[in-house]
Design a protein around this motif. Structure first.
Motif, PDB file in Angstrom:
ATOM      1  N   UNK A  20      -7.830  -2.465   5.642  1.00 18.62           N
ATOM      2  CA  UNK A  20      -9.016  -1.813   5.097  1.00 18.62           C
ATOM      3  C   UNK A  20      -9.012  -2.157   3.612  1.00 18.62           C
ATOM      4  N   UNK A  21      -9.706  -3.235   3.247  1.00 21.55           N
ATOM      5  CA  UNK A  21      -9.597  -3.777   1.897  1.00 21.55           C
ATOM      6  C   UNK A  21     -10.178  -2.853   0.831  1.00 21.55           C
ATOM      7  N   UNK A  22     -11.236  -2.131   1.176  1.00 22.07           N
ATOM      8  CA  UNK A  22     -11.799  -1.203   0.182  1.00 22.07           C
ATOM      9  C   UNK A  22     -10.788  -0.109  -0.158  1.00 22.07           C
ATOM     10  N   UNK A  23     -10.183   0.453   0.868  1.00 19.40           N
ATOM     11  CA  UNK A  23      -9.157   1.474   0.641  1.00 19.40           C
ATOM     12  C   UNK A  23      -7.980   0.875  -0.116  1.00 19.40           C
ATOM     13  N   UNK A  24      -7.590  -0.316   0.257  1.00 17.77           N
ATOM     14  CA  UNK A  24      -6.467  -1.009  -0.383  1.00 17.77           C
ATOM     15  C   UNK A  24      -6.690  -1.143  -1.887  1.00 17.77           C
ATOM     16  N   UNK A  25      -7.860  -1.664  -2.293  1.00 16.31           N
ATOM     17  CA  UNK A  25      -8.108  -1.911  -3.712  1.00 16.31           C
ATOM     18  C   UNK A  25      -8.302  -0.614  -4.485  1.00 16.31           C
ATOM     19  N   UNK A  26      -8.957   0.394  -3.874  1.00 11.89           N
ATOM     20  CA  UNK A  26      -9.172   1.651  -4.589  1.00 11.89           C
ATOM     21  C   UNK A  26      -7.858   2.386  -4.829  1.00 11.89           C
ATOM     22  N   UNK A  27      -7.006   2.418  -3.807  1.00  8.88           N
ATOM     23  CA  UNK A  27      -5.717   3.106  -3.961  1.00  8.88           C
ATOM     24  C   UNK A  27      -4.860   2.423  -5.031  1.00  8.88           C
ATOM     25  N   UNK A  28      -4.845   1.092  -4.995  1.00  9.74           N
ATOM     26  CA  UNK A  28      -4.034   0.355  -5.964  1.00  9.74           C
ATOM     27  C   UNK A  28      -4.555   0.556  -7.384  1.00  9.74           C
ATOM     28  N   UNK A  60       0.823  -1.209   0.000  1.00 10.11           N
ATOM     29  CA  UNK A  60       0.000   0.000   0.000  1.00 10.11           C
ATOM     30  C   UNK A  60       0.856   1.258   0.000  1.00 10.11           C
ATOM     31  N   UNK A  61       1.977   1.218   0.696  1.00  8.33           N
ATOM     32  CA  UNK A  61       2.889   2.365   0.724  1.00  8.33           C
ATOM     33  C   UNK A  61       3.432   2.668  -0.667  1.00  8.33           C
ATOM     34  N   UNK A  62       3.708   1.617  -1.426  1.00 11.09           N
ATOM     35  CA  UNK A  62       4.265   1.797  -2.774  1.00 11.09           C
ATOM     36  C   UNK A  62       3.249   2.363  -3.755  1.00 11.09           C
ATOM     37  N   UNK A  63       1.985   1.976  -3.597  1.00 10.60           N
ATOM     38  CA  UNK A  63       0.971   2.313  -4.601  1.00 10.60           C
ATOM     39  C   UNK A  63      -0.227   3.006  -3.964  1.00 10.60           C
ATOM     40  N   UNK A  64      -0.029   4.255  -3.555  1.00 14.21           N
ATOM     41  CA  UNK A  64      -1.132   4.994  -2.945  1.00 14.21           C
ATOM     42  C   UNK A  64      -0.946   6.494  -3.137  1.00 14.21           C
ATOM     43  N   UNK A  65      -1.982   7.240  -2.789  1.00 10.44           N
ATOM     44  CA  UNK A  65      -1.982   8.696  -2.921  1.00 10.44           C
ATOM     45  C   UNK A  65      -1.259   9.338  -1.736  1.00 10.44           C
ATOM     46  N   UNK A  66      -1.081  10.649  -1.791  1.00 11.87           N
ATOM     47  CA  UNK A  66      -0.286  11.368  -0.793  1.00 11.87           C
ATOM     48  C   UNK A  66      -0.726  11.094   0.646  1.00 11.87           C
ATOM     49  N   UNK A  67      -2.009  11.296   0.927  1.00  6.21           N
ATOM     50  CA  UNK A  67      -2.505  11.170   2.301  1.00  6.21           C
ATOM     51  C   UNK A  67      -2.366   9.747   2.825  1.00  6.21           C
ATOM     52  N   UNK A  68      -2.765   8.766   2.014  1.00  3.68           N
ATOM     53  CA  UNK A  68      -2.672   7.363   2.433  1.00  3.68           C
ATOM     54  C   UNK A  68      -1.209   6.962   2.601  1.00  3.68           C
ATOM     55  N   UNK A  69      -0.349   7.456   1.724  1.00  6.54           N
ATOM     56  CA  UNK A  69       1.079   7.141   1.809  1.00  6.54           C
ATOM     57  C   UNK A  69       1.679   7.637   3.119  1.00  6.54           C
ATOM     58  N   UNK A  70       1.311   8.853   3.526  1.00  6.15           N
ATOM     59  CA  UNK A  70       1.832   9.408   4.789  1.00  6.15           C
ATOM     60  C   UNK A  70       1.355   8.579   5.985  1.00  6.15           C
ATOM     61  N   UNK A  71       0.078   8.232   5.979  1.00 12.08           N
ATOM     62  CA  UNK A  71      -0.466   7.439   7.080  1.00 12.08           C
ATOM     63  C   UNK A  71       0.175   6.050   7.147  1.00 12.08           C
ATOM     64  N   UNK A  72       0.365   5.445   5.967  1.00 14.09           N
ATOM     65  CA  UNK A  72       0.962   4.103   5.918  1.00 14.09           C
ATOM     66  C   UNK A  72       2.418   4.137   6.364  1.00 14.09           C
TER      67      UNK A  72
END
Length: 240
Positions: free
Chosen positions: A181-189, A151-163
Motif C-alpha cells: 500500500x504505497x500511499x500508506x507506506x510513504x505517509x507513515x515514513x 515499514x515496521x521500523x518507521x510507522x505509527x502504533x497501529x500500522x506497526x502492530x499490523x506490520x
C-alpha cells in the motif's frame, strides 16, 4: 536448539513486546498533528508524492539488488550471521552520519537531497541484511518482505502492530500480499522522519542534527531488520 538460539528467541520476544507498547504522549500528539495536516493536503498532491516515492523506492530496490553480495549461499550459524549484521549496522550508521552531516551543513537545498540519499542507504542495508540471513533477494516476496521491515521500523502504533503481525505470519501472508500500500507506506515514513529531520534544514545546527538523526534512524532500522529476520529463522520457541 543451542544456547545461543534460546538467548536470541528471548531477545526477539522482548523486542516484540517493546514494539507493541503504546508510544509516548509527544509522539502520539505529533502523529495526530501530522494526520490533520495530511487531511488538508489535496488528493492529487498525495498521489503525486506516492508515485514519486514508489518510483524512488523501486529504483533503489533494483540498484541494491545489483550490488548485494551473495553471502546467503555461505553456510553460517545464527551467531555468525548476527555478528556480520552488527558490523554492517555500524558501517551503515557511519555512512549515514557522514551523509546527514554533509547535507545538513549545506542548508535547505542539500537538506532536501538528504531524503533520497538516506533512503538509498537504508535500502542497501536491508538487502545486505537479508543476504546475510540467507534469504534470496532476487525473489519478489523477499523484496516485499524488505519493504515490510522498512515499514515496521518507521510507522505509527497501529500500522506497526499490523506490520509485525504480517511479518510473524509471513510464510502464509506472502501468498496474499501482491503489492505494498504505497500511499500508506510513504505517509507513515514521512510522518515518522519529519520531526527527526526538520531542524536539519536550519543553518548552523543542520550538520549536527543531520548526523544525529541519521545515526539514530539507522540504529532503529538495524535492530528492526535483525529481529525480523531472526523471527523468521526461529519460528517456534527453542527447546530449553
Amino acid at each position: 536448539m543451542n544456547e545461543y538460539e534460546v538467548k536470541v528467541y528471548e531477545e526477539v520476544e522482548e523486542w516484540k513486546r517493546r514494539l507493541i507498547r503504546r508510544s509516548g504522549m509527544m509522539n502520539r500528539l505529533s502523529k495526530k498533528a501530522q494526520v490533520k495536516i495530511n487531511e488538508w493536503i489535496p488528493d492529487k498532491v498525495h498521489e503525486m508524492m506516492t508515485e514519486s516515492i514508489k518510483a524512488m523506492v523501486k529504483a533503489t530496490l533494483f540498484g541494491s539488488q545489483l550490488t548485494t553480495s551473495k553471502v546467503q549461499a555461505i553456510p553460517l550459524s545464527l551467531a555468525e550471521r548476527d555478528e556480520l549484521v552488527q558490523k554492517k549496522i555500524s558501517v551503515y550508521q557511519k555512512t549515514a552520519i557522514v551523509e546527514g552531516a554533509g547535507t545538513g551543513a549545506g542548508g535547505i537545498l542539500l537538506g532536501l537531497a538528504d531524503f533520497p540519499l538516506l533512503l538509498t542507504i537504508k535500502m542497501k542495508f536491508l538487502f545486505e541484511a537479508a543476504a546475510i540471513y540467507g534469504f534470496d533477494t532476487k525473489k519478489y516476496e523477499e523484496r516485499l518482505f524488505i519493504l515490510h521491515v522498512f515499514q515496521l521500523a518507521f510507522s505509527s502504533d497501529e500500522i506497526r502492530k499490523n506490520t509485525l503481525s504480517e511479518i510473524e505470519h509471513w510464510e502464509h501472508r506472502k501468498i496474499e500480499l501482491i503489492e505494498m500500500d504505497w500511499r500508506k507506506f510513504q505517509q507513515e515514513y514521512r510522518d515518522y522522519i519529519d520531526l527527526a529531520k526538520l531542524f536539519q534544514l536550519v543553518p548552523g545546527i543542520g550538520a549536527f542534527v543531520g548526523a544525529y538523526a541519521n545515526n539514530n534512524l539507522l540504529k532503529i532500522l538495524g535492530e528492526t531488520a535483525m529481529n525480523a529476520y531472526r523471527l523468521r529463522l526461529l519460528q517456534k520457541a527453542p527447546e530449553q
